[in-house]
Design a protein around this motif. Structure first.
Motif, PDB file in Angstrom:
ATOM      1  N   THR A 163     -12.200  12.496  -9.323  1.00  0.00           N
ATOM      2  CA  THR A 163     -12.292  11.023  -9.304  1.00  0.00           C
ATOM      3  C   THR A 163     -13.704  10.575  -9.697  1.00  0.00           C
ATOM      4  OG1 THR A 163     -13.079  10.892  -7.033  1.00  0.00           O
ATOM      5  CG2 THR A 163     -10.672  10.962  -7.351  1.00  0.00           C
ATOM      6  N   LEU A 164     -13.811   9.263  -9.994  1.00  0.00           N
ATOM      7  CA  LEU A 164     -15.115   8.695 -10.370  1.00  0.00           C
ATOM      8  C   LEU A 164     -16.113   8.847  -9.218  1.00  0.00           C
ATOM      9  CD1 LEU A 164     -16.675   7.130 -12.589  1.00  0.00           C
ATOM     10  CD2 LEU A 164     -15.942   5.023 -11.480  1.00  0.00           C
ATOM     11  N   GLU A 165     -15.618   8.675  -7.987  1.00  0.00           N
ATOM     12  CA  GLU A 165     -16.489   8.801  -6.800  1.00  0.00           C
ATOM     13  C   GLU A 165     -17.052  10.223  -6.699  1.00  0.00           C
ATOM     14  OE1 GLU A 165     -13.377   7.290  -6.648  1.00  0.00           O
ATOM     15  OE2 GLU A 165     -14.429   5.357  -6.790  1.00  0.00           O
ATOM     16  N   ASP A 166     -16.177  11.230  -6.943  1.00  0.00           N
ATOM     17  CA  ASP A 166     -16.637  12.631  -6.904  1.00  0.00           C
ATOM     18  C   ASP A 166     -17.771  12.833  -7.901  1.00  0.00           C
ATOM     19  OD1 ASP A 166     -14.576  13.319  -5.187  1.00  0.00           O
ATOM     20  OD2 ASP A 166     -13.249  14.047  -6.789  1.00  0.00           O
ATOM     21  N   VAL A 167     -17.566  12.292  -9.109  1.00  0.00           N
ATOM     22  CA  VAL A 167     -18.540  12.538 -10.180  1.00  0.00           C
ATOM     23  C   VAL A 167     -19.857  11.812  -9.874  1.00  0.00           C
ATOM     24  CG1 VAL A 167     -18.977  12.379 -12.661  1.00  0.00           C
ATOM     25  CG2 VAL A 167     -16.688  12.845 -11.858  1.00  0.00           C
ATOM     26  N   GLU A 168     -19.749  10.558  -9.366  1.00  0.00           N
ATOM     27  CA  GLU A 168     -20.972   9.807  -9.019  1.00  0.00           C
ATOM     28  C   GLU A 168     -21.778  10.543  -7.962  1.00  0.00           C
ATOM     29  OE1 GLU A 168     -19.997   5.105  -9.629  1.00  0.00           O
ATOM     30  OE2 GLU A 168     -21.378   5.691  -8.036  1.00  0.00           O
ATOM     31  N   GLU A 169     -21.081  11.054  -6.980  1.00  0.00           N
ATOM     32  CA  GLU A 169     -21.751  11.773  -5.900  1.00  0.00           C
ATOM     33  C   GLU A 169     -22.416  13.043  -6.440  1.00  0.00           C
ATOM     34  OE1 GLU A 169     -22.637  10.735  -3.135  1.00  0.00           O
ATOM     35  OE2 GLU A 169     -23.408  12.634  -2.368  1.00  0.00           O
ATOM     36  N   ASN A 170     -21.679  13.758  -7.292  1.00  0.00           N
ATOM     37  CA  ASN A 170     -22.229  14.990  -7.873  1.00  0.00           C
ATOM     38  C   ASN A 170     -23.491  14.676  -8.694  1.00  0.00           C
ATOM     39  OD1 ASN A 170     -21.945  16.845 -10.663  1.00  0.00           O
ATOM     40  ND2 ASN A 170     -21.955  17.987  -8.746  1.00  0.00           N
ATOM     41  N   ILE A 171     -23.439  13.591  -9.465  1.00  0.00           N
ATOM     42  CA  ILE A 171     -24.598  13.225 -10.293  1.00  0.00           C
ATOM     43  C   ILE A 171     -25.784  12.830  -9.415  1.00  0.00           C
ATOM     44  CG2 ILE A 171     -25.459  11.416 -11.860  1.00  0.00           C
ATOM     45  CD1 ILE A 171     -23.003  11.698 -13.489  1.00  0.00           C
ATOM     46  N   ARG A 172     -25.504  12.059  -8.351  1.00  0.00           N
ATOM     47  CA  ARG A 172     -26.569  11.637  -7.433  1.00  0.00           C
ATOM     48  C   ARG A 172     -27.278  12.859  -6.831  1.00  0.00           C
ATOM     49  NH1 ARG A 172     -23.572   7.458  -5.358  1.00  0.00           N
ATOM     50  NH2 ARG A 172     -24.372   5.769  -6.608  1.00  0.00           N
ATOM     51  N   GLN A 173     -26.450  13.808  -6.364  1.00  0.00           N
ATOM     52  CA  GLN A 173     -27.008  15.024  -5.758  1.00  0.00           C
ATOM     53  C   GLN A 173     -27.820  15.819  -6.774  1.00  0.00           C
ATOM     54  OE1 GLN A 173     -26.953  15.832  -2.635  1.00  0.00           O
ATOM     55  NE2 GLN A 173     -25.675  14.092  -2.096  1.00  0.00           N
ATOM     56  N   ARG A 174     -27.266  15.930  -8.002  1.00  0.00           N
ATOM     57  CA  ARG A 174     -27.960  16.719  -9.030  1.00  0.00           C
ATOM     58  C   ARG A 174     -29.272  16.054  -9.449  1.00  0.00           C
ATOM     59  NH1 ARG A 174     -25.415  19.036 -13.898  1.00  0.00           N
ATOM     60  NH2 ARG A 174     -23.723  17.548 -13.963  1.00  0.00           N
ATOM     61  N   ASP A 175     -29.269  14.711  -9.567  1.00  0.00           N
ATOM     62  CA  ASP A 175     -30.514  13.996  -9.899  1.00  0.00           C
ATOM     63  C   ASP A 175     -31.586  14.342  -8.875  1.00  0.00           C
ATOM     64  OD1 ASP A 175     -29.436  12.709 -12.043  1.00  0.00           O
ATOM     65  OD2 ASP A 175     -29.458  10.700 -11.187  1.00  0.00           O
ATOM     66  N   LEU A 176     -31.166  14.260  -7.613  1.00  0.00           N
ATOM     67  CA  LEU A 176     -32.099  14.497  -6.521  1.00  0.00           C
ATOM     68  C   LEU A 176     -32.673  15.911  -6.602  1.00  0.00           C
ATOM     69  CD1 LEU A 176     -32.735  12.560  -4.158  1.00  0.00           C
ATOM     70  CD2 LEU A 176     -31.246  13.981  -2.739  1.00  0.00           C
ATOM     71  N   LYS A 177     -31.770  16.885  -6.797  1.00  0.00           N
ATOM     72  CA  LYS A 177     -32.222  18.290  -6.864  1.00  0.00           C
ATOM     73  C   LYS A 177     -33.051  18.540  -8.125  1.00  0.00           C
ATOM     74  CE  LYS A 177     -28.462  20.374  -4.254  1.00  0.00           C
ATOM     75  NZ  LYS A 177     -27.146  20.962  -4.410  1.00  0.00           N
ATOM     76  N   ASP A 178     -32.609  17.991  -9.248  1.00  0.00           N
ATOM     77  CA  ASP A 178     -33.316  18.244 -10.517  1.00  0.00           C
ATOM     78  C   ASP A 178     -34.718  17.632 -10.499  1.00  0.00           C
ATOM     79  OD1 ASP A 178     -31.029  19.508 -11.412  1.00  0.00           O
ATOM     80  OD2 ASP A 178     -30.366  17.882 -12.715  1.00  0.00           O
ATOM     81  N   GLN A 179     -34.839  16.451  -9.815  1.00  0.00           N
ATOM     82  CA  GLN A 179     -36.142  15.771  -9.818  1.00  0.00           C
ATOM     83  C   GLN A 179     -37.087  16.311  -8.753  1.00  0.00           C
ATOM     84  OE1 GLN A 179     -34.668  11.829  -9.250  1.00  0.00           O
ATOM     85  NE2 GLN A 179     -34.306  11.499 -11.426  1.00  0.00           N
ATOM     86  N   SER A 180     -36.510  16.906  -7.696  1.00  0.00           N
ATOM     87  CA  SER A 180     -37.387  17.284  -6.585  1.00  0.00           C
ATOM     88  C   SER A 180     -37.668  18.781  -6.512  1.00  0.00           C
ATOM     89  CB  SER A 180     -36.782  16.798  -5.262  1.00  0.00           C
ATOM     90  OG  SER A 180     -35.518  17.377  -5.101  1.00  0.00           O
ATOM     91  N   ARG A 181     -37.064  19.563  -7.423  1.00  0.00           N
ATOM     92  CA  ARG A 181     -37.321  21.005  -7.319  1.00  0.00           C
ATOM     93  C   ARG A 181     -38.779  21.303  -7.683  1.00  0.00           C
ATOM     94  NH1 ARG A 181     -33.814  21.908 -12.381  1.00  0.00           N
ATOM     95  NH2 ARG A 181     -35.372  21.549 -13.968  1.00  0.00           N
ATOM     96  N   ALA A 182     -39.276  22.393  -7.093  1.00  0.00           N
ATOM     97  CA  ALA A 182     -40.682  22.733  -7.292  1.00  0.00           C
ATOM     98  C   ALA A 182     -40.917  23.237  -8.714  1.00  0.00           C
ATOM     99  CB  ALA A 182     -41.087  23.794  -6.275  1.00  0.00           C
TER     100      ALA A 182
END
Ligand code: DC
Length: 220
Positions: A163-182
């Motif tokens: 669903t769109l909600e699944d994808v939005e959540e996945n993108i939100r999580q990935r943005d967070l991880k991609d931007q905050s990784r060391a």
């Protein structure tokens, strides 16, 4: 020669880089697909802990090829072009991509590949960490809603229940991880040209970028 295109998940990097590669008659390199390939390898190896997984890297034989508008990836002889687009791979890829030794493996593969031809490559850290001397750097952005809608279309092919909600959540999580990784986080290079695609048609954004490429490189 190398042109790089960085940006967050679903910002339109891959389809844009492919279209530019077709129009300019150059090669396309999808760096995310390489991280996905290693994630698939981790899953198919039984999800070992990361230390054990890194010891398996010398067994990995990856090859890639852009043809017929598709970026093909082969891992130890198996064509995994479609398998790397599943939700299971998407859910685990940020964790695998956060490991410095995995990043070094992928970066090494990419740096060798581009020695022989003219490439446009898309990713997260290409302009900052992998190709800091790239001939031209773009950084693409778009609103999270627009990015999720685009990704949904792609993911529906391999998983119709998503669903769109699944994808939005996945993108939100990935943005967070991609931007905050060391290790080499997602970040705009200081000398990258920012392209915000929200509300722009694909053709508008491609024309804008072709003009920039023609003005700033020897390609036309
Ligand atoms: O572009 P993509 O969604 O297929 O990328 C998959 C993942 O790979 C993404 O969550 C972050 C990671 N990635 C990365 O860390 N560095 C890159 N240069 C490209 C992708």
């Amino acid at each position: 020669m190398i042109i790089v295109l960085d940006g967050p998940a679903g910002s339109g990097k891959s389809s844009t880089a492919k279209e530019l590669a077709n129009r300019l008659n150059i090669q396309f390199l999808d760096s995310g697909a390489l991280y996905r390939a290693l994630t698939y390898f981790w899953i198919s190896s039984g999800k070992p802990n990361i230390r054990s997984f890194i010891k398996l890297l010398p067994e990995v034989d990856i090859s890639s090829e852009y043809k017929n508008k598709q970026f093909y990836v082969t891992l130890n002889g198996e064509d995994i072009t479609d398998t790397i687009r599943t939700q299971q791979v998407a859910e685990n890829v940020s964790e695998i991509a956060a490991e410095p030794q995995i990043r070094a493996f992928v970066n090494n593969y990419m740096r060798n590949l581009v020695l022989d031809d003219v490439y446009i490559a898309d990713g997260r850290d290409l302009g900052t960490a992998v190709f800091p001397d790239a001939d031209l750097k773009f950084f693409m952005t778009a609103s999270i809603e627009e990015r999720a809608k685009r990704r949904l279309k792609e993911m529906k092919l391999s998983d119709p229940s998503i669903t769109l909600e699944d994808v939005e959540e996945n993108i939100r999580q990935r943005d967070l991880k991609d931007q905050s990784r060391a290790s080499d986080p997602l970040k705009k290079a200081e000398d990258a040209i920012e392209i915000d695609t929200t509300g722009k048609t694909f053709d508008e954004q491609i024309s804008e970028m072709i003009t920039i490429i023609e003005n700033r490189t020897k390609l036309n």
